[in-house]
Write an enzyme that holds these catalytic residues in place. Sequence first.
Site: not given
Ligand code: GUN
Length: 284
Positions: A53, A121, A98
């Site tokens: 990211k 998200d 996350q």
């Molecule tokens: N863990 C796995 N996929 C995601 C996601 O798209 N966003 C977040 N914040 N955590 C994740």
Amino acid sequence: MTAALIDGKAVSAQVLEEVRQRVAACVAKGVTPTLAVVLVGDDPASQIYVRNKGRRAAEVGIATRDHRLGAKETTTESLLELVAQLDADPEVDGILVQLPLPGHIDADAVLLAIDPAKDVDGFHPDNLGRLVLGKPRFVPCTPAGCMRLLQEAGVDPAGKRALVIGRSTIVGKPMAHLLLAANATVTIAHSRTTNLAEEVSRADIVVAAVGRAHLVRGEWIKPGAAVIDVGMNRLDTGKLAGDVDFEGARQRAGAITPVPGGVGPMTIAGLMANVVRSAESRVG
Ligand code: GUN
């Protein structure tokens, strides 16, 4: 028939190029789109996601603020305090915590504390609720990416039978609502569904998001169907496999996403698109 391959790498590159231009327009007006990333603990998969990211953000000109916290030192209260600080910071456009969080932390409380206007998200009940009402603000990134892939493959869900396999809050449920909003006739299958083969064989669009390698067999696929595979399963051999038996399904499907190189790259691109969207509202 051999299915057309839906190239998530190429489509995500297109999305990221659009985002890069929009970021530049924000910067020209004095606003640098900024994403705060919070990672608690040292889960190896999460570390890789967060690193990727950060890399993509840098490529498109989005600034990131990293908050890496030790699992032992972090409590629900201390994390809520950090989220409150980020909520209040006018220079932060998006907040990403996350998942999964360590077990001793109340993840629901943390997600609820994120300002819905910074919830890039799309996991906050406010944003999920808006999606259900057909008035989306931030849409969860993976399902948004799946919709874009269908669009790029020339598949209009209107009037089609769509099957979503999996009912997670991150993928399955929002995916079903996006397909519904696009006028598909939607079925959600899950671990208690009794005849998955029959459900799959009726579907014009199949979205598989369960996390079980090769759960969906090629011979179940309706000839000409569009198949979107969200699965990312690490086999004992070390290879990545989707939830769909790709080799079998591509003999029958009209269009199909590979794993890797299908849905995966779309998720981060969708996140970047949500961050720039949030920054644009700061520009006014
Ligand atoms: N863990 C796995 N996929 C995601 C996601 O798209 N966003 C977040 N914040 N955590 C994740």
